[in-house]
Design an enzyme around this catalytic site. Structure first.
Site, PDB file in Angstrom:
ATOM      1  N   CYS A 130     -44.321 -44.716 -18.953  1.00  0.00           N
ATOM      2  CA  CYS A 130     -45.484 -44.929 -19.920  1.00  0.00           C
ATOM      3  C   CYS A 130     -45.746 -45.892 -19.495  1.00  0.00           C
ATOM      4  O   CYS A 130     -45.408 -47.019 -19.605  1.00  0.00           O
ATOM      5  CB  CYS A 130     -44.860 -45.292 -21.262  1.00  0.00           C
ATOM      6  SG  CYS A 130     -47.102 -45.440 -22.482  1.00  0.00           S
ATOM      7  N   CYS A 133     -46.623 -48.554 -22.230  1.00  0.00           N
ATOM      8  CA  CYS A 133     -46.875 -49.161 -23.293  1.00  0.00           C
ATOM      9  C   CYS A 133     -45.464 -50.447 -22.525  1.00  0.00           C
ATOM     10  O   CYS A 133     -45.032 -51.258 -22.762  1.00  0.00           O
ATOM     11  CB  CYS A 133     -44.868 -47.822 -23.260  1.00  0.00           C
ATOM     12  SG  CYS A 133     -45.933 -46.268 -23.974  1.00  0.00           S
ATOM     13  N   ASP A 134     -45.573 -50.272 -21.211  1.00  0.00           N
ATOM     14  CA  ASP A 134     -44.298 -51.456 -20.637  1.00  0.00           C
ATOM     15  C   ASP A 134     -44.558 -51.822 -19.137  1.00  0.00           C
ATOM     16  O   ASP A 134     -44.314 -53.004 -18.492  1.00  0.00           O
ATOM     17  CB  ASP A 134     -43.285 -50.319 -19.993  1.00  0.00           C
ATOM     18  CG  ASP A 134     -42.124 -49.550 -20.624  1.00  0.00           C
ATOM     19  OD1 ASP A 134     -42.714 -49.994 -22.203  1.00  0.00           O
ATOM     20  OD2 ASP A 134     -41.589 -48.577 -20.489  1.00  0.00           O
TER      21      ASP A 134
END
Length: 291
Positions: A130, A133-134
């Site tokens: 992701c 997300c990261d």
């Protein structure tokens, strides 16, 4: 009292349960995994959930579960083996049958893996599924994106705004993504390595490089794998699904079966994040309370 049964205890299921219980329904969650949380449990830290800074996936899942339990939600650590939609029944693998007035499917999706050495070993230590997300953890670092579809190109574009170098590796010269996205990625400075296949991911404590099948090595601090997902929609094979197998729902997240709703990653939609899953759960529960 109206009974709402929810299958799946990821963020969508926990959100749906919270809203259903607070709406006055007898609420049951069926979850086959030992712990609730779904794919949140695979995420070291979540930094893009509004109002909650730098929380581990485990801790966020635990807080969501505690909220549900406090509202009287029953969490059954069992597996749903089938659903009888006409009879409004969920059949569990141990033989128990749950009757429902409304059903919310929050069964999520499973990520596709590269299935190469180093992928599992470095999950959470450089290997990510992701970018949104990261990606921030790799600011000003060199990263690799694996994939050739729309998701992979969008990830590459997103990472190009953060990272010092983004290399996209795809096993074919042709891309499944629209040419517009491909050109945007090129214009953003993304490097393309095609056709090529990743043979392994290597490093010591964290990812340091990927090795290609032709022997080349590409130094990097992160590998973002974007080769698609597999919806866990096996319980809903008779319901309307899109070409990828994701459940097709209306604006109230009702499926093609009256009284059956869906929320989270199993739904056909553009964005799959904790935030959208939580929103889905709230919408689905609100509609289920009206059945």
């Amino acid at each position: 009292m109206k009974r709402i049964v929810i299958i799946g205890a990821g963020p969508a299921g926990l959100s749906a349960a919270l809203y259903a219980a607070r709406g006055g329904a007898e609420t049951l969650i069926v979850e086959r995994a030992p712990l609730p949380g779904g794919q949140m449990l695979l995420t070291d830290f979540i930094d893009n959930y509004a109002g909650v800074a730098h929380v581990s996936g485990f801790d966020l899942a635990e807080k969501m579960k505690e909220q549900c339990v406090a509202e009287g939600v029953r969490l059954l650590r069992k597996e749903a083996s089938s659903v009888k939609f006409a009879e409004k029944q969920v059949c569990l693998s141990d033989g128990e049958i749950l009757d429902y007035d409304a059903l919310i499917l929050c069964t999520g999706a499973s990520r596709r893996n590269l299935e190469v050495p180093g992928e599992a070993e470095f999950a959470g230590r450089g290997v990510s599924y992701c970018a949104t997300c990261d990606g921030a953890f790799f600011r000003k670092k060199e990263v690799v994106v694996a994939g050739g579809g729309t998701a992979a190109l969008e990830d590459a574009l997103y990472l190009a705004r953060l990272c010092s170098r983004v290399t996209l590796i795809h096993r074919r010269d042709a891309f499944r993504a629209p040419e517009r996205l491909v050109q945007e990625a090129r214009d953003a400075g993304v490097s393309f390595v095609t056709p090529a296949k990743i043979a392994s991911i290597a490093g010591t404590q964290k990812v340091e490089r990927v090795l290609l099948e032709d022997g080349r090595e590409i130094p990097c601090s992160g590998v973002f794998i974007a080769i698609g997902g597999i919806p866990n929609s096996q319980l809903a094979e008779t319901l309307a699904r899109d070409a990828g197998g994701y459940l097709v729902c209306g604006s109230d997240l009702q499926t093609s079966q009256a009284g059956v709703f869906a929320a989270g990653d199993v739904v056909s939609k553009a964005v799959r994040q904790v935030a959208t899953a939580v929103g889905d759960g709230a919408i689905a529960a609100g509609a289920a309370l009206q059945v």
